[in-house]
Design a protein around this motif. Structure first.
Motif, PDB file in Angstrom:
ATOM      1  N   ALA A  21      46.852  37.446  45.435  1.00  9.37           N
ATOM      2  CA  ALA A  21      46.684  38.538  44.725  1.00  9.37           C
ATOM      3  C   ALA A  21      47.773  39.554  45.163  1.00  9.37           C
ATOM      4  N   LEU A  57      45.468  40.690  49.421  1.00 11.84           N
ATOM      5  CA  LEU A  57      44.074  40.557  48.881  1.00 11.84           C
ATOM      6  C   LEU A  57      44.177  38.777  48.792  1.00 11.84           C
ATOM      7  N   GLN A  59      41.668  35.606  46.444  1.00  9.65           N
ATOM      8  CA  GLN A  59      40.476  35.445  45.826  1.00  9.65           C
ATOM      9  C   GLN A  59      40.186  33.581  45.823  1.00  9.65           C
ATOM     10  N   THR A  61      39.514  31.659  43.839  1.00  6.46           N
ATOM     11  CA  THR A  61      40.027  31.321  42.491  1.00  6.46           C
ATOM     12  C   THR A  61      38.531  29.368  42.294  1.00  6.46           C
ATOM     13  N   ARG A  65      34.867  32.397  43.183  1.00  4.86           N
ATOM     14  CA  ARG A  65      35.737  33.340  43.014  1.00  4.86           C
ATOM     15  C   ARG A  65      35.649  35.031  43.129  1.00  4.86           C
ATOM     16  N   LYS A  66      35.493  34.946  43.868  1.00  2.00           N
ATOM     17  CA  LYS A  66      35.449  36.608  44.863  1.00  2.00           C
ATOM     18  C   LYS A  66      36.315  36.979  45.278  1.00  2.00           C
ATOM     19  N   TYR A  67      37.120  38.122  45.094  1.00  2.00           N
ATOM     20  CA  TYR A  67      38.520  38.838  46.347  1.00  2.00           C
ATOM     21  C   TYR A  67      38.206  39.081  47.761  1.00  2.00           C
ATOM     22  N   LEU A  85      35.699  42.543  50.755  1.00  2.00           N
ATOM     23  CA  LEU A  85      36.364  44.272  50.343  1.00  2.00           C
ATOM     24  C   LEU A  85      35.909  45.098  50.491  1.00  2.00           C
TER      25      LEU A  85
ATOM     26  N   GLN B 327      40.854  36.786  35.181  1.00  2.00           N
ATOM     27  CA  GLN B 327      41.274  36.871  36.123  1.00  2.00           C
ATOM     28  C   GLN B 327      41.268  38.591  36.713  1.00  2.00           C
ATOM     29  N   GLU B 330      38.285  40.357  36.549  1.00  2.00           N
ATOM     30  CA  GLU B 330      37.299  40.430  37.707  1.00  2.00           C
ATOM     31  C   GLU B 330      37.872  41.047  38.804  1.00  2.00           C
ATOM     32  N   ILE B 331      39.427  40.901  38.794  1.00  2.00           N
ATOM     33  CA  ILE B 331      39.993  41.734  40.070  1.00  2.00           C
ATOM     34  C   ILE B 331      39.801  43.021  39.677  1.00  2.00           C
ATOM     35  N   GLN B 334      35.891  44.010  40.825  1.00  2.00           N
ATOM     36  CA  GLN B 334      35.647  43.823  41.952  1.00  2.00           C
ATOM     37  C   GLN B 334      36.500  44.760  43.291  1.00  2.00           C
ATOM     38  N   THR B 335      37.884  44.929  42.964  1.00  2.00           N
ATOM     39  CA  THR B 335      38.593  45.913  43.499  1.00  2.00           C
ATOM     40  C   THR B 335      38.449  47.169  43.676  1.00  2.00           C
TER      41      THR B 335
ATOM     42  N   SER C  86      28.286  32.265  42.982  1.00  2.00           N
ATOM     43  CA  SER C  86      28.627  33.350  44.127  1.00  2.00           C
ATOM     44  C   SER C  86      27.639  34.275  44.636  1.00  2.00           C
ATOM     45  N   PRO C  87      27.647  35.324  45.309  1.00  2.00           N
ATOM     46  CA  PRO C  87      26.730  35.638  45.533  1.00  2.00           C
ATOM     47  C   PRO C  87      25.635  36.994  44.969  1.00  2.00           C
ATOM     48  N   GLN C 169      38.752  21.755  38.543  1.00  2.00           N
ATOM     49  CA  GLN C 169      37.801  21.862  39.368  1.00  2.00           C
ATOM     50  C   GLN C 169      36.012  21.407  39.076  1.00  2.00           C
TER      51      GLN C 169
END
Ligand SMILES: [Zn+2]
Lengths: 108, 589, 212
Positions: A21, A57, A59, A61, A65-67, A85, B327, B330-331, B334-335, C86-87, C169
């Motif tokens: 990203a 950065l 992901q 994916t 799915r976490k960055y 992060l 996406q 989410e970005i 999250q960020t 995920s977490p 996936q």
């Protein structure tokens, strides 16, 4: 194909599960409307694009799915580390690099 | 081996003693042994191998053996006894000497695949190509399928001799994967024919096949395109389907629309930040259209989001934009804004969406459900929970056609029965299934944009004349606000979305046609915009087009010209892109 | 606060169509070397932070399960199976038809009804397909389809990974290890795939199952 260690899943995964990203640790201005066109342009369009150490950065994916961040070498593709992060250590290191650059200018 | 070393970034080093290139030590984690390291004597090879093996075992961390610090002692234990013998030093003949100059002498082929000769290489040097990379490209040395494995060293030596320098100074070209030719078959594997790309089906796919639908690829989805009757052409089928929706009722499978479930106490705040318009006051039971922009202020997706409960929303996205929007949310969460309590979950596949649209839509729906459909209580842009022929569903009264329209969402597992009942009860109203072809015409008649068709990543909400969808006073600076207020985005002469009516009502402009203001200008002409969408409207009896034109919003009524590739120049008038029911009365009834 | 919605018809005569309905209503494909089946479950997607004691307690009260302690772990008992995705995301599989009841029960057991109590539960039973693959060729089919190392030391029973599968996936799990008492390779895998991709995965496996 190479393996990238996802710091969240906590295991190495195939590169094609990940999505880059762009440059990491870019700060969004807190009050965008108060920025000048130049400041906003710098935030939005300009990236450091170094030869050598780069923090990006990414992901996971196709996975959690976490960055997260990858610190890697753009020349050799070597990945020094991947970190979450909320890991602030590299942010500190990056600020230090920047202030050194400002202090010494072209000497570095 | 040398290739492998190059692939990790190493540069080969020339060894005069061995008359060969060796790997450098660029990659500290790589160990070369034996011939790969220029070592040909058996006892030395074994010695190197043992040492490398010990090192590798240590590095791998799986060290079971307690190695002594004295490697020689280890060698005594591990190394088998072999006979040693003396080999004479390698000698090279790169270029066979001849009494005559090379170009006069008999031909000496260096690259057997591409017929590069020693004379050709010398000519390259004489022409001034001194870098080995340039010589390679001038002569095609090493370009064959062997990638220079047979010829390169000889060739480089000839270059070195001609330049009166050493081979080390001349250097070598870089080896890239693959080491040996790989067939396309091996690369493609099983990803051929129907596995070439993923095909995604809606839960109603089989029903569309039964009705004889032709399918259109939309991203990876297979969507019904149109449902031709016997011998009908596409244009005929689309015209019939369009008229059916405008005068009766049509049925569209809209299941491919992206759907994202949003839950959390900060869901509204999040919507306020990612959409350009305001969400603070959307009550439970209502839906709202929203535009999404990038930080640059350019529109990248749109859709309707419904408030399901105080802390619970369902967002719809364009079919093609679903993954990107997900996406995107989410970005940012999250960020940038992890402090906002909100969770996003993709539910595109959970809900099958059947849209019934047209003046008779309500009569049909009334046969299927008991809920109150009175337009006073179930208004345009409302949504309701309902039991539809026994299947629990959510009905959204939103419209992409401009007609009275209900989007019936049911769990995908129960979609088929609802579809079947719709067709059954629909007979009375001549319910007509329609596909994306018709959907595109109907929405264009209403001037509704399709992101990615009428926009191209350089279009702001203002350019679309959709300033009404941008909130001016939201406390948090939403994504895109700063970008769309850059000087360049505020110019008056930006390309803006308008409608075009051709002078001859039957002329359908090609999409992508360029627009000029003066028909008789020399080439290159001054282009001021282009056509983004263009169809024949059966309901209106003339062609319609949407286009972006510089300062177009202020040019309503003006004539423009479109030079086509057949040499003809077509005249058209700029008009509002809303061709049908401009008051928007029909969707409210 | 949330729209918790009964998604299954009360009228049991209304037929359910699983993801592979358009290929076959039998929802099975096999030859001597493999068996592929679509299996019905209730799927509940759960979003919650591990620190939300109030929610994890309610989840435990209803299912008897604690959230998986480590990443990629699957925990289960006789009635429920809970996957780490995920977490802050977990997938709860329940017996088919019980999803609404379980969702309601979990919500009802949450003591803290403050809107600041942050979690999400979502019925996604129609959104994804659960495929079961077994037989002597199961292992090689999976190996040909993903870059993930499925050796039992890396993918033991009780671990689930979201990973690539052909060009899409899936959530991949080993559900049964090779039985040492038999000579045949009796491994079994589960594959959870988004509904609209299941046809592709299904045909891919059937095609692979035909090959040596
Ligand atoms: Zn991960």
């Amino acid at each position: 194909m190479f393996l990238i260690h996802c710091p969240i899943c906590n295991e190495p995964r195939s590169e094609d599960e990940f999505h880059c990203a762009g440059e990491g640790h870019i700060q969004r201005p807190l009050d965008p409307m108060a920025t000048s066109d130049k400041e906003w342009g710098d935030y939005l369009f300009f990236r450091s694009n170094p030869r050598g150490t780069y923090r990006e950065l990414w992901q996971h994916t196709i996975g959690c799915r976490k960055y997260f961040y990858i610190k890697r070498n753009t020349e050799t593709y070597q990945i020094y580390k991947t970190y979450k992060l909320d890991d602030k250590s590299e942010r500190v290191a990056l600020d230090k690099e920047h202030s050194n650059k400002n202090k010494f200018g072209d000497l570095l | 081996m040398l290739h492998l070393s190059c692939h990790t970034g190493g540069r080969p080093i020339w060894s005069d003693a061995l008359c060969a290139f060796l790997a450098d030590d660029f990659n500290k984690e790589m160990q070369c042994v034996g011939a790969a390291n220029g070592q040909y004597a058996l006892d030395k090879i074994i010695e190197e191998s043992v040492i490398a093996g010990i090192n590798a075992a240590k590095l791998s961390g799986n060290e079971n053996h307690d190695f002594s610090s004295n490697v020689n002692k280890e060698l005594d234990i591990l190394k088998p006894k072999v006979e040693t013998y003396l080999a004479s030093k390698a000698q090279a003949i790169f270029h066979i000497p001849h009494a005559k100059a090379t170009f006069m002498a008999p031909k000496q082929f260096v690259d057997f695949q591409l017929d590069v000769t020693a004379a050709g290489i010398e000519l390259a040097v004489a022409e001034g190509f001194e870098s080995i990379e340039h010589v390679k490209r001038y002569t095609a040395l090493g370009f064959g399928t062997d990638q220079g494995k047979i010829s390169n060293i000889n060739g480089m030596a000839i270059v070195a001799k001609k330049l009166k320098q050493s081979i080390a100074e001349t250097g070598t070209t870089i080896f890239r994967p693959n080491y040996t030719p790989v067939t396309f078959d091996a690369i493609a594997g099983r990803n051929v024919n129907s596995f070439f790309d993923v095909e995604r089906y809606t839960p109603l796919h089989r029903e569309h096949i039964k009705l004889g639908a032709l399918f259109e690829d939309v991203g990876q989805w297979k969507r019904p395109w149109y449902y031709p009757d016997d011998n009908e052409t596409m244009n005929e089928a689309v015209a019939r389907e369009c008229l059916a929706v405008r005068s009766g009722v049509g049925l569209l499978d809209a299941s491919t629309l992206g759907k994202i479930d949003i839950q959390g106490k900060d869901a509204r705040e999040f919507l306020n930040r990612v959409y350009t318009n305001a969400w603070s006051k959307l009550p439970v039971g209502r839906c709202r259209y929203g535009l999404m922009c990038g930080e640059d202020g350019m529109v990248f997706d749109d859709g309707v989001t419904a408030c399901l409960a105080e802390n619970h929303f369902i967002m719809t996205t364009t079919t093609g934009g679903a993954a990107h929007v997900y996406q995107w949310l989410e970005i940012w969460h999250q960020t940038e804004w992890p402090e906002l309590d909100v969770y996003f979950t993709t539910v595109t596949d959970q809900w099958a969406t059947m849209t019934i649209s047209g003046p008779k839509a309500r009569f049909l729906l009334a046969k299927m459900t008991d809920i109150d459909l009175n337009p006073e209580s179930f208004k345009f842009m409302d949504w309701r929970e309902a039991d539809v022929v026994g299947v629990p569903s959510r009905i959204f009264r939103i419209s992409f056609t401009g007609e009275q329209s209900y989007e019936i969402n049911v769990p995908a597992n129960y979609a088929v029965v609802v579809w079947e009942k719709l067709l059954e009860y629909g007979q009375e109203f001549e319910l007509t299934p329609y596909g994306t072809g018709t959907m595109h015409v109907l929405r264009a008649e209403k001037g509704f944009i399709i992101v990615g068709q009428d926009t191209d990543g350089s279009v702001t909400p203002a350019d679309l004349n959709m300033g009404w969808a941008v909130a001016k006073n939201k406390p948090f600076s939403f994504i895109g606000q700063r970008g769309m207020n850059r000087e360049d985005c505020l110019r008056e002469d930006r390309k803006q979305l308008v409608g075009l009516k051709t002078k001859h009502p039957n002329q359908v402009l090609p999409e992508g046609a360029q627009i000029i203001l003066q028909p008789n200008q020399p080439i290159p002409m001054k282009m001021v915009g282009h056509v983004t969408s263009s169809y024949f409207s059966a309901a209106l009896g003339h062609s319609i087009a949407m286009a972006v034109v510089k300062n177009g919003i202020n040019k309503l009524g003006d004539s423009v010209y479109l030079p086509l590739d057949n040499g003809e120049t077509v005249e058209a008038n700029i008009c509002s892109p809303i061709f049908y029911d401009p008051e928007g009365a029909k969707q409210n009834v | 606060m949330y729209n918790c919605y009964q998604q299954t018809p009360s009228d049991l005569s209304i037929k359910k169509q699983l993801s592979m309905y358009h290929i076959s209503t039998e929802i099975k494909a096999s030859n001597a070397h493999y068996l592929l089946e679509e299996v019905e479950y209730g799927h509940l997607n759960i979003r919650v932070g591990r620190e939300n004691r109030c929610f994890t307690q309610a989840l435990h009260d209803v299912t008897g399960l604690q959230l998986p302690k480590t990443s990629l772990q699957v925990v289960q008992n006789d009635e429920f199976r809970l996957y780490w995705i995920s977490p802050d995301e977990f997938l709860l599989l329940v017996a088919v038809g019980r999803e609404f009841e379980i969702e309601k029960k979990i919500r009802a057991n949450i003591k803290n009804t403050d809107s600041a109590n942050h979690y999400a539960i979502l019925n996604v039973s129609s959104a994804q397909a659960f495929l079961k693959l077994s037989g002597s060729r199961a292992q090689s089919i999976i190996k040909k389809s993903t870059a993930y190392d499925i050796h039992p030391s890396n993918l033991p029973v009780g671990k689930a990974v979201t990973t690539t599968f052909a060009k899409t996936q899936v959530i991949l799990c080993r559900t049964k290890e090779k039985d040492l008492n038999t000579t045949s390779n009796s491994e079994e895998y589960s594959i959870i795939v988004r509904r609209s991709f299941s046809d592709y995965v299904w045909r891919w496996i059937v095609d692979a199952g035909k090959r040596e």
